[in-house]
Design a protein around this motif. Structure first.
Motif, PDB file in Angstrom:
ATOM      1  N   VAL A  43      59.059  59.789 -29.651  1.00 18.51           N
ATOM      2  CA  VAL A  43      60.056  58.719 -29.569  1.00 18.51           C
ATOM      3  C   VAL A  43      59.670  57.780 -28.435  1.00 18.51           C
ATOM      4  O   VAL A  43      59.453  58.207 -27.293  1.00 18.51           O
ATOM      5  N   LEU A  44      59.550  56.502 -28.761  1.00 17.35           N
ATOM      6  CA  LEU A  44      59.286  55.462 -27.757  1.00 17.35           C
ATOM      7  C   LEU A  44      60.604  54.770 -27.473  1.00 17.35           C
ATOM      8  O   LEU A  44      61.144  54.093 -28.345  1.00 17.35           O
ATOM      9  N   PRO A  45      61.152  54.968 -26.273  1.00 17.52           N
ATOM     10  CA  PRO A  45      62.508  54.494 -26.009  1.00 17.52           C
ATOM     11  C   PRO A  45      62.561  52.990 -25.724  1.00 17.52           C
ATOM     12  O   PRO A  45      61.530  52.323 -25.682  1.00 17.52           O
ATOM     13  N   GLY A  46      63.763  52.508 -25.457  1.00 15.65           N
ATOM     14  CA  GLY A  46      63.998  51.076 -25.554  1.00 15.65           C
ATOM     15  C   GLY A  46      64.323  50.334 -24.290  1.00 15.65           C
ATOM     16  O   GLY A  46      64.859  49.230 -24.379  1.00 15.65           O
ATOM     17  N   VAL A  47      64.049  50.867 -23.122  1.00 19.56           N
ATOM     18  CA  VAL A  47      64.465  50.130 -21.935  1.00 19.56           C
ATOM     19  C   VAL A  47      63.266  49.794 -21.058  1.00 19.56           C
ATOM     20  O   VAL A  47      62.368  50.602 -20.878  1.00 19.56           O
ATOM     21  N   GLY A  48      63.283  48.575 -20.515  1.00 12.84           N
ATOM     22  CA  GLY A  48      62.214  48.142 -19.635  1.00 12.84           C
ATOM     23  C   GLY A  48      61.655  46.815 -20.107  1.00 12.84           C
ATOM     24  O   GLY A  48      62.291  46.126 -20.896  1.00 12.84           O
ATOM     25  N   ASN A  49      60.495  46.435 -19.578  1.00 14.16           N
ATOM     26  CA  ASN A  49      59.875  45.244 -20.128  1.00 14.16           C
ATOM     27  C   ASN A  49      58.465  45.557 -20.609  1.00 14.16           C
ATOM     28  O   ASN A  49      57.879  46.579 -20.272  1.00 14.16           O
TER      29      ASN A  49
END
Lengths: 198, 254
Positions: A43-49
């Motif tokens: 799973v590649l999560p969704g927060v950051g840039n």
């Protein structure tokens, strides 16, 4: 089933881990990309840039891409979806290049696109098991795949229509945050995992 | 259909309990932010905001515990504000389970904080919280719980916050806060027209109609609601019904 969330070192992974943790699922959070690959589901999560996340992936980029291409089931959420593509105008660095295309800033008056929006033309098989008519988005950029047949749901902000879901085999990218889309979103995540063992 | 207007429920938390204006139902449950937040998700709230109003520094640790417990069962976005002064503070709140960080006084004192937070976590994670009070022909920014004037114009400051990396503006009218006299429509419209990020209107909600007015008569994307919900004056359902009847696109209550 072992599910591993790759931790880029930024943000909240708590809710995503909770959403994934159903019956028979063990969830691990791993900061080393090569160790993260020793899993049943990535799973590649969704927060950051994009820049920071791409930098964290650099050393393992080829290994991750090869593993996904060889069939490792992968769920990319928001930024994690964008990392499946080649590049982003958000910053320098290369994505994984699993899906051909680039990521660019939304063409809209108000950016970021934050809030609940319609999931349109939803033809991904996951929606049969887990309908998700509205989902929570928080994105300033969107994916522009070269092959639009990979898009299995869309959404629209202002004048910009962009993919809400892309699928390449057992790799699924979602621009919305299912783990923030209330119960229906959690069911969507569970349907993704259930579909893999079916 | 397009992006929905949001109804965001705000809980003021001090030393692990919800403090302000909460007086109906079982006292224990009302004082517990974890139970309240989950209850509001079930009632159809689109997001939750925790504002830490602890006087003491160790209240912050208690708040993070509270965020952790809340995030265990909450599947809508949670914003945490109060006392966040650095990337490290923000990181701790996010690790505990917050999705967004609201900064107010700390951003006025050191505006580069907004840029740092945005670079680390993305603009969608950074909420600039602005408390504004009418002064003759403009609105002035106040800090330290609305006690201290800054000499800054609210519109100019809101634009600077966006340039520096804020992804949302949480705009509170000090004049209306707690009055139940309705949102400050002029302030909300003035800011929403001049910034290119979503604006959350706050301060003054007395009824579902007030929420409808601010979401139809200004460019606000979202309305913050606190006291009238906690005290049982209205419900999230009633607000959403009022909005839907007023042709405002909202997420159906679950």
């Amino acid at each position: 089933m072992r599910v591993t969330i790759f931790d880029y070192g930024a943000g909240n992974l708590h809710s995503l881990a909770k959403a994934l943790a159903g019956d028979g699922v063990s969830v691990a959070v791993e900061g080393d990309p090569l160790i993260a690959l020793r899993t049943d589901v990535l799973v590649l999560p969704g927060v950051g840039n994009f820049r920071q996340a791409a930098a964290r992936l650099t050393s393992a980029r080829a290994a991750i891409r090869d593993a996904i291409r060889a069939g490792l089931p992968t769920l990319g959420v928001c930024l994690g979806m964008q990392l499946l593509f080649d590049s982003s105008t958000e910053g320098p660095g290369r994505g994984l290049g699993v899906i051909a295309g680039r990521v660019s800033r939304l063409a809209a008056f108000r950016v970021p696109h934050i809030g609940w929006n319609t999931v349109d033309d939803a033809r991904d098989p996951l929606f049969r098991a887990a309908p998700l008519p509205t989902a929570y988005f928080a994105n300033g950029y969107a994916c522009r795949p070269e092959d639009e047949t990979l898009v299995t749901a869309w959404t629209t902000h202002d004048r910009d229509r962009f993919p809400a879901v892309v699928r390449a085999g057992r790799t699924v990218g979602v621009q919305f945050h299912p783990e923030k889309s209330s119960i229906a979103g959690v069911q969507f995540v569970r349907a993704f995992l259930a579909g893999l063992s079916a | 259909m397009t992006l929905r207007k949001r109804v965001i429920v705000c809980l003021d938390v001090a030393d692990g309990s919800v403090v302000k204006g909460v007086r109906f139902a079982g006292l224990r449950a009302m004082g517990d932010p974890v139970a309240l937040a989950s209850g509001y998700e079930a009632a159809g709230a689109d997001e939750i905001v925790f504002l830490d109003v602890s006087a003491a520094l160790d209240g912050r640790e208690t708040l993070l515990d509270c965020v952790r417990h809340t995030a265990d069962g909450l599947f809508i976005p949670l914003t945490v504000g109060g006392g966040i002064r650095s990337v490290e503070d923000a990181s701790r709140a996010l690790r505990a389970g917050a999705d967004k960080i609201a900064v107010n006084t700390a951003a006025v004192e050191r505006p580069a904080l907004l840029t740092e937070l945005s670079a680390h976590f993305g603009a969608q994670c950074v909420v600039a919280s602005i408390d504004a009070r009418r002064t003759r022909d403009q609105w002035e920014v106040f800090v330290r719980g609305a006690t201290t004037p800054t000499g800054r114009d609210a519109i100019t400051w809101a634009r600077e916050c966006v340039e520096r990396g804020a992804g949302e503006i949480l705009l509170t009218s000090i004049d209306r806060d707690g009055t139940r006299a309705g949102y400050d429509l002029a302030l909300t419209q003035a800011v929403a027209a001049r910034v290119s990020v979503p604006v959350i209107a706050s301060g003054g909600a007395g009824s579902a109609q007030d929420v409808r007015r601010v979401l139809t008569e200004t460019g606000a994307d979202a309305a913050l609601v606190a006291g009238i919900l906690h005290e049982g004056g209205t419900t999230v359902d009633a607000i959403k019904l009022e909005l839907a009847n007023g042709n405002v696109s909202v997420r159906a209550a679950v």
